[in-house]
Design an enzyme around this catalytic site. Sequence first.
Site, mmCIF file in Angstrom:
data_model
loop_
_atom_site.group_PDB
_atom_site.id
_atom_site.type_symbol
_atom_site.label_atom_id
_atom_site.label_comp_id
_atom_site.label_asym_id
_atom_site.label_seq_id
_atom_site.Cartn_x
_atom_site.Cartn_y
_atom_site.Cartn_z
ATOM 1 N N HIS A 93 0.818 -1.216 0.000
ATOM 2 C CA HIS A 93 0.000 0.000 0.000
ATOM 3 C C HIS A 93 0.851 1.264 0.000
ATOM 4 O O HIS A 93 2.017 1.246 0.388
ATOM 5 C CB HIS A 93 -0.886 0.035 1.250
ATOM 6 C CG HIS A 93 -1.813 -1.117 1.363
ATOM 7 N ND1 HIS A 93 -2.195 -1.631 2.571
ATOM 8 C CD2 HIS A 93 -2.441 -1.868 0.418
ATOM 9 C CE1 HIS A 93 -3.030 -2.643 2.381
ATOM 10 N NE2 HIS A 93 -3.178 -2.820 1.083
ATOM 11 N N LYS A 124 5.597 5.860 8.060
ATOM 12 C CA LYS A 124 4.998 4.910 9.002
ATOM 13 C C LYS A 124 6.079 4.332 9.898
ATOM 14 O O LYS A 124 7.192 4.069 9.448
ATOM 15 C CB LYS A 124 4.327 3.752 8.256
ATOM 16 C CG LYS A 124 3.143 4.163 7.416
ATOM 17 C CD LYS A 124 2.574 2.962 6.672
ATOM 18 C CE LYS A 124 1.403 3.388 5.795
ATOM 19 N NZ LYS A 124 0.892 2.245 5.017
ATOM 20 N N TYR A 163 0.941 0.773 14.110
ATOM 21 C CA TYR A 163 1.817 1.680 13.381
ATOM 22 C C TYR A 163 1.328 3.106 13.458
ATOM 23 O O TYR A 163 0.148 3.390 13.531
ATOM 24 C CB TYR A 163 2.043 1.233 11.943
ATOM 25 C CG TYR A 163 0.813 0.991 11.096
ATOM 26 C CD1 TYR A 163 0.400 1.924 10.153
ATOM 27 C CD2 TYR A 163 0.087 -0.180 11.217
ATOM 28 C CE1 TYR A 163 -0.713 1.690 9.360
ATOM 29 C CE2 TYR A 163 -1.009 -0.427 10.428
ATOM 30 C CZ TYR A 163 -1.412 0.518 9.498
ATOM 31 O OH TYR A 163 -2.516 0.287 8.718
ATOM 32 N N ASP A 214 -6.665 -5.928 -2.269
ATOM 33 C CA ASP A 214 -5.274 -6.314 -2.518
ATOM 34 C C ASP A 214 -5.163 -7.366 -3.623
ATOM 35 O O ASP A 214 -4.185 -7.375 -4.368
ATOM 36 C CB ASP A 214 -4.613 -6.822 -1.239
ATOM 37 C CG ASP A 214 -4.308 -5.697 -0.253
ATOM 38 O OD1 ASP A 214 -4.407 -4.510 -0.632
ATOM 39 O OD2 ASP A 214 -3.976 -6.012 0.904
#
Length: 186
Positions: free
Chosen positions: A62, A72, A132, A169
């Site tokens: 992503h 991130k 995250y 996905d």
Amino acid sequence: MEVVDTKLAGCKIITPRKFGDNRGYFTESWNQVTMETAGITVDFVQDNHSFSADKGTVRGLHYQAPPHAQDKLVRAAIGSILDVAVDVRKGSPTYGQWVAELLSEENGKQLLVPRGFLHGFITCEENVHVMYKCSDIYAPEADGGVRFDDPDLAIDWQFDGSAILSDKDSKAPSFAEFESPFIFTE
């Protein structure tokens, strides 16, 4: 805290210290002052928590395009993952190259994935919790992805079974079809 550079500029492995005793342990997963001392100056604005019940669950690859591109800081709070970052900054000497790191509750490692990278992970066991921090809010209009098993990237996911994917996905475009919105700047 240990900060180790990877082969991809800006992508770092960060291992906080653990302080343990007979009750368990304490660790400081983020401290802005400590990070700034290590040269990491990211302002995080959103924390995410992902739970995956099954081993072999893939989330990724992503990205969020500008103006909502995200740095991130990823860690496995419970269980373990193989975390992957792919450099997709046009003009980067490492464009299309990737790094993978085993992140687990046990090893305490975190992966800092800068904006301009694809990001994804696969769970290495059942009942995994991943946390995250992100430097920008989630913006659906900026959301994108690339197939996790794209042969041009040839990522070694270190998994022999059938990956469990979301519908989104499983329909992600190939790396060859991907038009990166990111530009490399030194």
